[in-house]
Design an enzyme around this catalytic site. Structure first.
Site, PDB file in Angstrom:
ATOM      1  N   LYS A 117       2.593 -18.430  -2.902  1.00  0.00           N
ATOM      2  CA  LYS A 117       2.225 -19.822  -3.236  1.00  0.00           C
ATOM      3  C   LYS A 117       1.400 -19.872  -4.526  1.00  0.00           C
ATOM      4  O   LYS A 117       1.474 -20.846  -5.267  1.00  0.00           O
ATOM      5  CB  LYS A 117       1.412 -20.460  -2.097  1.00  0.00           C
ATOM      6  CG  LYS A 117       2.192 -20.613  -0.810  1.00  0.00           C
ATOM      7  CD  LYS A 117       2.781 -22.011  -0.674  1.00  0.00           C
ATOM      8  CE  LYS A 117       3.558 -22.140   0.599  1.00  0.00           C
ATOM      9  NZ  LYS A 117       4.789 -22.823   0.569  1.00  0.00           N
ATOM     10  N   LYS A 199      13.949 -17.841   0.931  1.00  0.00           N
ATOM     11  CA  LYS A 199      13.842 -18.545   2.218  1.00  0.00           C
ATOM     12  C   LYS A 199      14.151 -20.031   2.039  1.00  0.00           C
ATOM     13  O   LYS A 199      13.768 -20.611   1.020  1.00  0.00           O
ATOM     14  CB  LYS A 199      12.401 -18.374   2.739  1.00  0.00           C
ATOM     15  CG  LYS A 199      12.210 -18.774   4.171  1.00  0.00           C
ATOM     16  CD  LYS A 199      10.737 -18.771   4.573  1.00  0.00           C
ATOM     17  CE  LYS A 199      10.018 -20.022   4.115  1.00  0.00           C
ATOM     18  NZ  LYS A 199       8.889 -20.455   4.930  1.00  0.00           N
ATOM     19  N   LYS A 202      10.925 -26.360   2.967  1.00  0.00           N
ATOM     20  CA  LYS A 202      10.807 -27.816   2.823  1.00  0.00           C
ATOM     21  C   LYS A 202      10.597 -28.209   1.381  1.00  0.00           C
ATOM     22  O   LYS A 202      11.002 -29.285   0.962  1.00  0.00           O
ATOM     23  CB  LYS A 202       9.578 -28.313   3.605  1.00  0.00           C
ATOM     24  CG  LYS A 202       9.780 -28.430   5.080  1.00  0.00           C
ATOM     25  CD  LYS A 202       8.522 -29.033   5.694  1.00  0.00           C
ATOM     26  CE  LYS A 202       7.769 -28.064   6.563  1.00  0.00           C
ATOM     27  NZ  LYS A 202       6.862 -27.152   5.954  1.00  0.00           N
TER      28      LYS A 202
HETATM   29  N1  AQP Z   1      13.673 -20.714   6.462  1.00  0.00           N
HETATM   30  C1  AQP Z   1      13.067 -20.496   7.595  1.00  0.00           C
HETATM   31  N2  AQP Z   1      13.611 -19.686   8.527  1.00  0.00           N
HETATM   32  C2  AQP Z   1      12.987 -19.470   9.720  1.00  0.00           C
HETATM   33  N3  AQP Z   1      11.805 -20.022  10.050  1.00  0.00           N
HETATM   34  C3  AQP Z   1      11.228 -20.827   9.150  1.00  0.00           C
HETATM   35  N4  AQP Z   1      10.094 -21.522   9.167  1.00  0.00           N
HETATM   36  C4  AQP Z   1       9.965 -22.218   8.017  1.00  0.00           C
HETATM   37  N5  AQP Z   1      11.016 -21.975   7.218  1.00  0.00           N
HETATM   38  C5  AQP Z   1      11.822 -21.114   7.898  1.00  0.00           C
HETATM   39  C6  AQP Z   1       9.172 -21.506  10.293  1.00  0.00           C
HETATM   40  O1  AQP Z   1       8.902 -22.846  10.639  1.00  0.00           O
HETATM   41  C7  AQP Z   1       7.520 -23.037  10.773  1.00  0.00           C
HETATM   42  C8  AQP Z   1       7.144 -23.899   9.576  1.00  0.00           C
HETATM   43  O2  AQP Z   1       5.858 -23.778   9.270  1.00  0.00           O
HETATM   44  P1  AQP Z   1       5.211 -24.396   7.985  1.00  0.00           P
HETATM   45  O3  AQP Z   1       5.937 -25.541   7.462  1.00  0.00           O
HETATM   46  O4  AQP Z   1       3.818 -24.667   8.372  1.00  0.00           O
HETATM   47  O5  AQP Z   1       5.233 -23.174   6.992  1.00  0.00           O
HETATM   48  P2  AQP Z   1       6.269 -22.549   6.033  1.00  0.00           P
HETATM   49  O6  AQP Z   1       6.766 -21.310   6.671  1.00  0.00           O
HETATM   50  O7  AQP Z   1       5.574 -22.380   4.715  1.00  0.00           O
HETATM   51  O8  AQP Z   1       7.462 -23.581   5.875  1.00  0.00           O
HETATM   52  P3  AQP Z   1       8.211 -24.077   4.566  1.00  0.00           P
HETATM   53  O9  AQP Z   1       9.365 -24.911   5.003  1.00  0.00           O
HETATM   54  O10 AQP Z   1       8.497 -22.902   3.668  1.00  0.00           O
HETATM   55  O11 AQP Z   1       7.150 -25.043   3.949  1.00  0.00           O
HETATM   56  P4  AQP Z   1       6.588 -25.105   2.462  1.00  0.00           P
HETATM   57  O12 AQP Z   1       7.775 -25.303   1.580  1.00  0.00           O
HETATM   58  O13 AQP Z   1       5.642 -26.267   2.457  1.00  0.00           O
HETATM   59  O14 AQP Z   1       5.863 -23.809   2.236  1.00  0.00           O
HETATM   60  C9  AQP Z   1       6.880 -21.645  10.752  1.00  0.00           C
HETATM   61  O15 AQP Z   1       6.849 -21.089  12.044  1.00  0.00           O
HETATM   62  C10 AQP Z   1       7.843 -20.898   9.880  1.00  0.00           C
HETATM   63  O16 AQP Z   1       7.822 -19.504  10.104  1.00  0.00           O
END
Ligand code: AQP
Length: 340
Positions: A117, A199, A202
């Site tokens: 990040k 990955k 969002k």
């Molecule tokens: N691509 C993915 N595959 C499997 N699991 C995923 N998770 C997120 N993306 C995938 C799981 O969903 C939860 C989301 O948690 P979060 O939104 O708090 O954190 P994150 O992992 O940082 O999700 P994003 O979508 O990547 O958000 P941004 O873009 O804001 O950083 C967690 O359990 C995660 O493992």
């Protein structure tokens, strides 16, 4: 009614930084649902984590409410679990500060998500981004959580939570339950359809590689038809050498319940065109009832408000007991309780 007797506790959350994706669903929410009858389940919309990156305030509010509607539409029945918004329970911030005093700079520096990040938000490497895992540890430990179902990318944060809790317990005696993570065997890391070594997130810059839970069936099919594969035309699970195809196989496997051998046989000699169509259709079948239900729920803001208000009340009651114990252990004078 929520039956809480003798049940182990499960906690998880997602930050409302954008619209939920197929990754959030397969890596997290779909797995949460399978536990709600057996665990006392607590699911949070972790809005405080969202402001570690710059968010438009109106969008953050919209995302949080939409996320609640999708939680319910995905099967997280508010009668069976606690659904709440993190910023409504101040104990998260209180415990985060306390635990920060038992967390080492060095261990936070090693967090992969912080490094990723920071690279992505080079002009805003703020202290909150650095201490994010401490707030996440507080989220988990406040509720005496036994199990934290997460996608693979969050496993390291559950590990540091265990380390912090063990350290605190070592100093003050048994205070926190040491949680386990649950990471699904298939679907723990769904990759972008357009860049399969990244990955699906969002906050992806490329919309083409990311299936949003709000996408129409047409959008979903278009994105799958354009998914990046490779040139050898064989549907075979090999995440090292065939990242795009293996990602599509994982998605299809979770959506249909078929294992990888069955999928390989099904598309043997058929080429990628029909495979991509089948994956897209399986995802449409899985997501369209959820999308329709969420759209219905979003028309009833009063209902959503009643769910998150009651959820916060229940969460607050548990969290306050933990905070009282923690403050007593570290040596703070108890605040006199006034009647009335
Ligand atoms: N691509 C993915 N595959 C499997 N699991 C995923 N998770 C997120 N993306 C995938 C799981 O969903 C939860 C989301 O948690 P979060 O939104 O708090 O954190 P994150 O992992 O940082 O999700 P994003 O979508 O990547 O958000 P941004 O873009 O804001 O950083 C967690 O359990 C995660 O493992």
């Amino acid at each position: 009614m929520e039956n809480v007797q003798n049940k182990k506790i499960l906690f998880s959350g997602i930050k409302p930084t954008g619209t939920l994706t197929l990754g959030s669903y397969l890596g997290a929410i779909k797995n949460w649902k399978q536990f709600i009858d057996d665990y006392r389940s607590i699911f949070c919309i972790v809005d405080m984590h969202s402001i570690t990156v710059r968010m438009d305030p109106a969008e953050l509010r919209r995302n949080a409410l939409q996320q609640l509607a999708y939680y319910i539409a995905c099967g997280l029945d508010p009668e069976k679990c606690i659904l709440f918004i993190q910023s409504h329970v101040p104990a998260h911030a209180e415990l985060s500060w306390t635990l920060g005093c038992y967390t080492m700079f060095g261990e936070l520096s090693r967090m992969t998500q912080f490094k990723d990040k920071s690279a992505k938000n080079a002009d805003n490497i703020n202290a909150g981004l650095f201490t994010y895992p401490v707030l996440m540890a507080a989220d988990i430990l406040l509720y005496k959580t036994d199990l934290v179902p997460v996608g693979e990318d969050q496993k390291q944060h559950v590990e540091i939570c265990r380390d912090i809790a063990t350290r605190f317990n070592g100093v003050y005696g048994d205070t926190f339950t040491i949680p386990e993570s649950f990471v699904p065997k298939v679907g723990a890391r769904i990759m972008s359809l357009s860049e399969p070594d990244k990955k699906m997130s969002k906050t992806d810059d490329s919309n083409a590689g990311c299936i949003l839970l709000t996408d129409s069936n047409d959008d979903i099919m278009r994105k799958f038809k354009r998914a990046v594969t490779d040139s050898d035309m064989e549907v075979r699970f090999d995440p090292q050498n065939k990242k795009g195809v293996s990602n599509l196989m994982s998605i299809y496997s979770v959506a249909t319940g078929k294992d990888f051998d069955t999928i390989s046989n099904e598309f043997s000699g058929k080429g990628y065109g029909s495979f991509k169509l089948a994956v897209g259709e399986s995802v449409c079948d899985m997501l369209s009832p959820i999308r329709e239900k969420a759209n219905e729920l979003l028309k009833n803001k009063d209902y959503l408000e009643s769910v998150y208000s009651l959820g916060a009340e229940k969460a607050e009651a548990i969290a306050r007991r933990t905070m009282d114990k923690v403050y007593r252990k570290v040596g703070f004078i108890a605040k006199p309780r006034r009647n009335g």
